[in-house]
Motif scaffolding. Structure first.
Motif, PDB file in Angstrom:
ATOM      1  N   PHE A   1      23.097 126.697  41.969  1.00 33.38           N
ATOM      2  CA  PHE A   1      23.194 125.247  42.162  1.00 33.38           C
ATOM      3  C   PHE A   1      22.960 124.864  43.633  1.00 33.38           C
ATOM      4  CE2 PHE A   1      25.740 125.232  38.085  1.00 33.38           C
ATOM      5  CZ  PHE A   1      24.746 124.596  37.362  1.00 33.38           C
TER       6      PHE A   1
ATOM      7  N   CYS B   1      22.370 128.450  33.503  1.00 39.05           N
ATOM      8  CA  CYS B   1      22.486 127.290  34.400  1.00 39.05           C
ATOM      9  C   CYS B   1      21.166 126.534  34.376  1.00 39.05           C
ATOM     10  CB  CYS B   1      22.702 127.720  35.843  1.00 39.05           C
ATOM     11  SG  CYS B   1      24.052 128.840  36.098  1.00 39.05           S
TER      12      CYS B   1
ATOM     13  N   LEU C   1      26.006 124.001  33.138  1.00 32.54           N
ATOM     14  CA  LEU C   1      26.343 125.418  33.021  1.00 32.54           C
ATOM     15  C   LEU C   1      26.860 125.682  31.612  1.00 32.54           C
ATOM     16  CD1 LEU C   1      27.181 128.303  33.836  1.00 32.54           C
ATOM     17  CD2 LEU C   1      29.280 127.334  34.797  1.00 32.54           C
TER      18      LEU C   1
ATOM     19  N   GLY D   1      23.521 119.044  36.999  1.00 29.29           N
ATOM     20  CA  GLY D   1      23.585 120.485  36.792  1.00 29.29           C
ATOM     21  C   GLY D   1      24.306 120.756  35.486  1.00 29.29           C
TER      22      GLY D   1
ATOM     23  N   THR E   1      26.404 131.595  39.878  1.00 31.14           N
ATOM     24  CA  THR E   1      26.294 130.199  39.440  1.00 31.14           C
ATOM     25  C   THR E   1      26.226 129.271  40.656  1.00 31.14           C
ATOM     26  OG1 THR E   1      27.624 130.765  37.513  1.00 31.14           O
ATOM     27  CG2 THR E   1      27.434 128.424  38.034  1.00 31.14           C
TER      28      THR E   1
END
Ligand code: ADP
Ligand code: ZN
Length: 308
Positions: A50, A19, A10, A8, A46
Protein backbone atom coordinates in the motif's frame (compact mmCIF):
# COMPACT_ATOMS: atom_id res chain seq x y z
CA UNK A 1 -1.44 16.25 -6.05
CA UNK A 2 -4.16 13.86 -7.20
CA UNK A 3 -7.41 14.29 -5.26
CA UNK A 4 -9.70 11.71 -6.91
CA UNK A 5 -10.63 8.99 -4.42
CA UNK A 6 -8.44 5.90 -4.48
CA UNK A 7 -9.15 2.86 -2.36
CA UNK A 8 -7.12 0.01 -1.00
CA UNK A 9 -8.60 -3.44 -0.52
CA UNK A 10 -7.17 -6.32 1.47
CA UNK A 11 -8.67 -9.79 1.28
CA UNK A 12 -7.02 -11.41 4.27
CA UNK A 13 -7.41 -15.15 3.85
CA UNK A 14 -6.05 -18.00 5.90
CA UNK A 15 -4.15 -19.25 2.84
CA UNK A 16 -3.28 -16.03 1.05
CA UNK A 17 -3.54 -12.28 1.30
CA UNK A 18 -4.71 -10.38 -1.79
CA UNK A 19 -4.19 -6.61 -1.90
CA UNK A 20 -5.50 -4.25 -4.56
CA UNK A 21 -5.77 -0.55 -5.28
CA UNK A 22 -8.53 0.98 -7.37
CA UNK A 23 -12.10 2.18 -7.24
CA UNK A 24 -14.32 -0.49 -8.87
CA UNK A 25 -14.11 -3.75 -10.87
CA UNK A 26 -13.17 -1.95 -14.13
CA UNK A 27 -10.58 0.14 -12.35
CA UNK A 28 -8.17 -2.05 -10.41
CA UNK A 29 -4.78 -0.44 -10.87
CA UNK A 30 -2.54 -2.86 -9.03
CA UNK A 31 -2.84 -6.16 -7.27
CA UNK A 32 -0.52 -8.29 -5.16
CA UNK A 33 -0.94 -11.69 -3.54
CA UNK A 34 1.25 -13.58 -1.12
CA UNK A 35 0.85 -16.58 1.16
CA UNK A 36 -0.36 -16.09 4.72
CA UNK A 37 2.72 -16.84 6.82
CA UNK A 38 3.36 -15.20 10.20
CA UNK A 39 1.29 -12.13 11.09
CA UNK A 40 4.44 -10.00 11.27
CA UNK A 41 5.70 -10.92 7.80
CA UNK A 42 2.28 -10.95 6.12
CA UNK A 43 1.21 -7.58 7.50
CA UNK A 44 4.60 -6.08 6.62
CA UNK A 45 4.16 -7.16 2.98
CA UNK A 46 0.66 -5.67 2.99
CA UNK A 47 1.94 -2.33 4.30
CA UNK A 48 4.80 -2.32 1.77
CA UNK A 49 2.32 -2.80 -1.07
CA UNK A 50 0.00 0.00 0.00
CA UNK A 51 2.88 2.41 0.71
CA UNK A 52 4.37 1.70 -2.71
CA UNK A 53 1.00 2.29 -4.37
CA UNK A 54 0.56 5.58 -2.56
CA UNK A 55 3.94 6.71 -3.84
CA UNK A 56 3.12 5.65 -7.39
CA UNK A 57 -0.25 7.43 -7.28
CA UNK A 58 1.29 10.53 -5.75
CA UNK A 59 -1.52 10.62 -3.21
CA UNK A 60 -2.71 8.92 -0.08
CA UNK A 61 -5.35 6.25 -0.22
CA UNK A 62 -8.77 7.64 0.69
CA UNK A 63 -9.55 4.55 2.77
CA UNK A 64 -8.69 0.89 3.05
CA UNK A 65 -11.12 -2.01 3.35
CA UNK A 66 -10.18 -5.26 5.02
CA UNK A 67 -12.23 -8.40 4.48
CA UNK A 68 -10.71 -10.97 6.80
CA UNK A 69 -10.82 -14.61 7.77
CA UNK A 70 -11.92 -15.02 11.31
CA UNK A 71 -13.48 -15.15 13.71
CA UNK A 72 -12.97 -11.40 14.01
CA UNK A 73 -14.15 -8.73 16.45
CA UNK A 74 -16.48 -6.34 14.57
CA UNK A 75 -17.78 -4.41 17.56
CA UNK A 76 -16.38 -0.86 17.35
CA UNK A 77 -16.94 -0.42 21.10
CA UNK A 78 -14.82 -3.45 22.00
CA UNK A 79 -11.18 -3.10 23.10
CA UNK A 80 -10.31 -5.86 20.65
CA UNK A 81 -12.19 -4.34 17.68
CA UNK A 82 -10.43 -5.24 14.44
CA UNK A 83 -8.68 -8.26 15.89
CA UNK A 84 -8.64 -11.76 14.50
CA UNK A 85 -9.72 -13.56 17.66
CA UNK A 86 -10.18 -17.30 18.21
CA UNK A 87 -9.03 -18.60 14.85
CA UNK A 88 -7.68 -22.15 14.72
CA UNK A 89 -4.93 -20.83 12.41
CA UNK A 90 -1.62 -21.14 14.26
CA UNK A 91 -0.01 -17.84 15.28
CA UNK A 92 -3.00 -15.71 14.27
CA UNK A 93 -4.99 -15.66 17.51
CA UNK A 94 -5.51 -12.16 18.92
CA UNK A 95 -3.85 -10.31 16.06
CA UNK A 96 -4.70 -6.61 15.80
CA UNK A 97 -5.06 -6.49 12.01
CA UNK A 98 -7.08 -3.26 11.70
CA UNK A 99 -5.24 -1.32 14.43
CA UNK A 100 -1.83 -2.08 12.93
CA UNK A 101 -2.82 -1.06 9.41
CA UNK A 102 -4.68 2.05 10.54
CA UNK A 103 -1.78 3.10 12.75
CA UNK A 104 0.83 2.56 10.04
CA UNK A 105 -1.05 4.11 7.11
CA UNK A 106 -3.22 6.59 8.98
CA UNK A 107 -6.33 6.27 6.78
CA UNK A 108 -9.93 5.23 7.60
CA UNK A 109 -10.30 1.45 7.61
CA UNK A 110 -13.48 -0.48 6.80
CA UNK A 111 -13.50 -3.93 8.31
CA UNK A 112 -15.66 -7.02 8.03
CA UNK A 113 -15.52 -10.76 7.55
CA UNK A 114 -14.25 -12.07 4.23
CA UNK A 115 -17.72 -13.30 3.31
CA UNK A 116 -19.56 -10.14 4.37
CA UNK A 117 -17.05 -8.22 2.25
CA UNK A 118 -17.62 -10.49 -0.74
CA UNK A 119 -21.37 -10.16 -0.25
CA UNK A 120 -21.11 -6.37 -0.21
CA UNK A 121 -19.08 -6.42 -3.45
CA UNK A 122 -21.57 -8.76 -5.12
CA UNK A 123 -24.39 -6.49 -3.96
CA UNK A 124 -22.72 -3.39 -5.37
CA UNK A 125 -21.37 -4.77 -8.66
CA UNK A 126 -22.20 -8.47 -9.03
CA UNK A 127 -24.77 -11.21 -8.70
CA UNK A 128 -26.85 -9.49 -6.02
CA UNK A 129 -27.17 -6.04 -7.58
CA UNK A 130 -30.46 -4.41 -6.68
CA UNK A 131 -31.30 -6.91 -3.93
CA UNK A 132 -31.43 -6.06 -0.24
CA UNK A 133 -31.50 -9.55 1.31
CA UNK A 134 -29.04 -12.15 0.08
CA UNK A 135 -26.23 -14.38 1.26
CA UNK A 136 -22.77 -15.27 0.02
CA UNK A 137 -21.16 -18.55 1.02
CA UNK A 138 -17.67 -19.75 0.36
CA UNK A 139 -16.97 -23.47 0.22
CA UNK A 140 -13.20 -23.76 0.41
CA UNK A 141 -10.67 -24.57 3.12
CA UNK A 142 -13.48 -23.64 5.46
CA UNK A 143 -17.13 -22.78 4.94
CA UNK A 144 -18.27 -19.27 5.75
CA UNK A 145 -21.31 -17.21 4.99
CA UNK A 146 -22.23 -13.55 5.13
CA UNK A 147 -24.71 -11.26 3.52
CA UNK A 148 -27.28 -8.54 3.87
CA UNK A 149 -30.72 -8.45 5.39
CA UNK A 150 -32.86 -5.44 4.54
CA UNK A 151 -29.84 -3.66 3.08
CA UNK A 152 -27.71 -4.03 6.20
CA UNK A 153 -24.64 -6.27 6.41
CA UNK A 154 -25.44 -9.02 8.92
CA UNK A 155 -23.62 -8.48 12.21
CA UNK A 156 -25.23 -8.88 15.60
CA UNK A 157 -23.75 -10.70 18.56
CA UNK A 158 -20.53 -11.30 16.61
CA UNK A 159 -21.11 -12.19 12.98
CA UNK A 160 -22.76 -15.16 11.30
CA UNK A 161 -20.91 -18.47 11.34
CA UNK A 162 -22.97 -20.18 8.67
CA UNK A 163 -20.34 -22.87 8.17
CA UNK A 164 -20.81 -24.24 11.66
CA UNK A 165 -24.51 -25.06 11.58
CA UNK A 166 -25.49 -28.62 12.40
CA UNK A 167 -27.08 -30.62 9.61
CA UNK A 168 -28.36 -34.21 9.59
CA UNK A 169 -25.44 -36.63 9.30
CA UNK A 170 -26.16 -40.31 8.84
CA UNK A 171 -23.06 -42.19 10.05
CA UNK A 172 -24.32 -45.35 8.34
CA UNK A 173 -24.11 -43.96 4.84
CA UNK A 174 -21.30 -41.49 5.61
CA UNK A 175 -19.07 -42.81 8.40
CA UNK A 176 -16.63 -39.87 8.10
CA UNK A 177 -16.68 -38.18 11.51
CA UNK A 178 -16.05 -34.64 10.26
CA UNK A 179 -13.06 -32.32 10.28
CA UNK A 180 -14.14 -29.32 12.38
CA UNK A 181 -11.84 -29.00 15.40
CA UNK A 182 -14.74 -27.55 17.39
CA UNK A 183 -17.76 -29.59 16.28
CA UNK A 184 -16.63 -32.56 14.22
CA UNK A 185 -19.55 -33.02 11.86
CA UNK A 186 -20.91 -29.49 11.47
CA UNK A 187 -21.42 -28.28 7.87
CA UNK A 188 -17.77 -27.23 7.52
CA UNK A 189 -16.65 -30.49 9.11
CA UNK A 190 -18.61 -32.48 6.54
CA UNK A 191 -18.46 -30.41 3.35
CA UNK A 192 -15.33 -28.18 3.25
CA UNK A 193 -12.53 -28.97 0.79
CA UNK A 194 -10.36 -30.61 3.48
CA UNK A 195 -13.37 -32.71 4.64
CA UNK A 196 -13.84 -34.02 1.08
CA UNK A 197 -10.13 -34.82 0.88
CA UNK A 198 -10.10 -36.59 4.27
CA UNK A 199 -13.22 -38.64 3.48
CA UNK A 200 -12.13 -39.86 0.06
CA UNK A 201 -8.36 -39.77 0.39
CA UNK A 202 -7.97 -37.54 -2.69
CA UNK A 203 -7.90 -33.78 -3.05
CA UNK A 204 -11.32 -32.48 -4.08
CA UNK A 205 -10.05 -31.02 -7.34
CA UNK A 206 -8.89 -34.50 -8.42
CA UNK A 207 -12.22 -36.28 -7.94
CA UNK A 208 -14.04 -36.84 -11.27
CA UNK A 209 -17.55 -35.38 -11.73
CA UNK A 210 -19.14 -38.86 -11.56
CA UNK A 211 -17.53 -39.67 -8.21
CA UNK A 212 -20.05 -40.32 -5.38
CA UNK A 213 -18.34 -37.54 -3.42
CA UNK A 214 -20.26 -34.95 -5.36
CA UNK A 215 -23.81 -36.18 -4.74
CA UNK A 216 -23.01 -36.30 -1.03
CA UNK A 217 -21.46 -32.82 -1.18
CA UNK A 218 -24.51 -31.44 -3.00
CA UNK A 219 -26.77 -33.12 -0.42
CA UNK A 220 -25.02 -31.46 2.53
CA UNK A 221 -24.97 -28.07 0.82
CA UNK A 222 -28.65 -28.36 -0.14
CA UNK A 223 -29.53 -29.14 3.50
CA UNK A 224 -27.60 -26.07 4.63
CA UNK A 225 -29.14 -23.77 2.02
CA UNK A 226 -32.62 -25.00 2.89
CA UNK A 227 -31.98 -23.90 6.47
CA UNK A 228 -30.66 -20.51 5.41
CA UNK A 229 -33.65 -20.00 3.09
CA UNK A 230 -36.08 -20.78 5.92
CA UNK A 231 -34.29 -18.53 8.43
CA UNK A 232 -33.26 -15.50 6.36
CA UNK A 233 -35.52 -15.59 3.31
CA UNK A 234 -32.71 -14.50 0.98
CA UNK A 235 -33.64 -13.20 -2.46
CA UNK A 236 -30.54 -14.89 -3.89
CA UNK A 237 -27.76 -17.22 -2.73
CA UNK A 238 -24.24 -16.87 -4.11
CA UNK A 239 -21.86 -19.82 -3.77
CA UNK A 240 -18.12 -19.26 -4.20
CA UNK A 241 -14.85 -20.82 -3.03
CA UNK A 242 -12.57 -23.48 -4.48
CA UNK A 243 -14.97 -26.41 -4.16
CA UNK A 244 -17.64 -24.58 -6.20
CA UNK A 245 -15.27 -24.57 -9.19
CA UNK A 246 -16.98 -27.92 -9.73
CA UNK A 247 -19.73 -26.30 -11.80
CA UNK A 248 -21.74 -29.54 -11.91
CA UNK A 249 -22.52 -29.01 -8.23
CA UNK A 250 -24.89 -26.14 -9.01
CA UNK A 251 -27.69 -28.14 -10.71
CA UNK A 252 -27.39 -30.87 -8.05
CA UNK A 253 -27.67 -28.36 -5.21
CA UNK A 254 -30.53 -26.53 -6.93
CA UNK A 255 -32.49 -29.77 -7.40
CA UNK A 256 -31.68 -30.83 -3.83
CA UNK A 257 -33.01 -27.58 -2.38
CA UNK A 258 -36.26 -27.86 -4.34
CA UNK A 259 -36.68 -31.43 -3.18
CA UNK A 260 -36.08 -30.57 0.46
CA UNK A 261 -38.40 -27.54 0.45
CA UNK A 262 -41.21 -29.55 -1.18
CA UNK A 263 -42.93 -26.52 -2.65
CA UNK A 264 -43.45 -24.93 0.75
CA UNK A 265 -41.66 -21.67 -0.03
CA UNK A 266 -44.05 -20.22 -2.59
CA UNK A 267 -41.70 -17.89 -4.38
CA UNK A 268 -40.96 -17.98 -8.10
CA UNK A 269 -37.17 -17.87 -7.78
CA UNK A 270 -37.28 -21.10 -5.77
CA UNK A 271 -40.11 -22.85 -7.59
CA UNK A 272 -39.38 -21.91 -11.20
CA UNK A 273 -36.10 -20.06 -11.53
CA UNK A 274 -33.77 -21.86 -9.18
CA UNK A 275 -30.96 -21.59 -11.77
CA UNK A 276 -30.99 -17.83 -11.21
CA UNK A 277 -31.49 -18.17 -7.47
CA UNK A 278 -28.46 -20.25 -6.44
CA UNK A 279 -25.61 -18.82 -8.48
CA UNK A 280 -21.83 -18.41 -8.66
CA UNK A 281 -20.31 -15.01 -7.83
CA UNK A 282 -20.50 -12.64 -10.82
CA UNK A 283 -17.19 -11.15 -9.69
CA UNK A 284 -15.65 -14.63 -9.82
CA UNK A 285 -12.34 -15.12 -8.04
CA UNK A 286 -12.12 -11.36 -7.49
CA UNK A 287 -15.22 -11.22 -5.27
CA UNK A 288 -13.05 -11.17 -2.14
CA UNK A 289 -10.70 -8.35 -2.99
CA UNK A 290 -13.42 -6.29 -4.69
CA UNK A 291 -15.49 -6.75 -1.55
CA UNK A 292 -12.60 -5.24 0.37
CA UNK A 293 -12.61 -2.24 -2.00
CA UNK A 294 -16.36 -1.93 -1.39
CA UNK A 295 -15.66 -1.87 2.37
CA UNK A 296 -13.12 0.92 1.78
CA UNK A 297 -15.71 2.93 -0.13
CA UNK A 298 -18.13 2.59 2.74
CA UNK A 299 -15.48 3.63 5.26
CA UNK A 300 -14.66 6.71 3.20
CA UNK A 301 -18.32 7.55 2.97
CA UNK A 302 -18.79 7.17 6.74
CA UNK A 303 -15.78 9.43 7.30
CA UNK A 304 -17.38 12.05 5.00
CA UNK A 305 -14.56 11.71 2.45
CA UNK A 306 -16.43 10.43 -0.59
CA UNK A 307 -19.84 9.48 -1.89
CA UNK A 308 -20.59 5.78 -1.78
P1 ADP B 1 -9.40 -20.71 0.74
O1 ADP B 1 -10.68 -21.23 1.29
O2 ADP B 1 -8.21 -21.24 1.47
O3 ADP B 1 -9.40 -19.24 0.57
P2 ADP B 1 -10.20 -21.93 -1.76
O4 ADP B 1 -11.52 -21.24 -1.77
O5 ADP B 1 -9.47 -22.06 -3.07
O6 ADP B 1 -9.19 -21.27 -0.75
O7 ADP B 1 -10.45 -23.38 -1.17
C1 ADP B 1 -9.45 -24.34 -1.11
C2 ADP B 1 -10.13 -25.70 -1.05
O8 ADP B 1 -10.88 -25.89 -2.24
C3 ADP B 1 -9.16 -26.87 -0.94
O9 ADP B 1 -9.65 -27.78 0.00
C4 ADP B 1 -9.16 -27.47 -2.34
O10 ADP B 1 -8.97 -28.87 -2.30
C5 ADP B 1 -10.53 -27.12 -2.86
N1 ADP B 1 -10.51 -26.88 -4.30
C6 ADP B 1 -9.71 -26.01 -4.97
N2 ADP B 1 -9.95 -26.07 -6.30
C7 ADP B 1 -10.92 -26.99 -6.46
C8 ADP B 1 -11.60 -27.53 -7.61
N3 ADP B 1 -11.32 -27.12 -8.84
N4 ADP B 1 -12.53 -28.46 -7.39
C9 ADP B 1 -12.83 -28.89 -6.15
N5 ADP B 1 -12.21 -28.45 -5.05
C10 ADP B 1 -11.28 -27.51 -5.19
ZN1 ZN C 1 -17.70 -26.40 13.22
Amino acid sequence: MNTAPLYGGLEAGGTKFVCAVGTEPQDIRAEARFPTTTPHETIRKTLDFFREQQELAGSRLTAIGIASFGPVDLNPASPTFGYITSTPKAGWQNVDLVGTIRHELNVPVGFDTDVNGAALGEGLWGAARGLDTFIYLTIGTGIGGGGMVGGQIIHGLLHPEMGHIRIPHDPQSDPYEGSCPYHGDCLEGLASGPAIEARWGTRAENLPPDHPAWDLEAHYLALALTNFICVLSPQRIILGGGVMRQGHLFPRIQAGVQKLLRGYIRARPVLEKIGEYIVPPALGERAGVLGAIALARRAAHSAGLATY
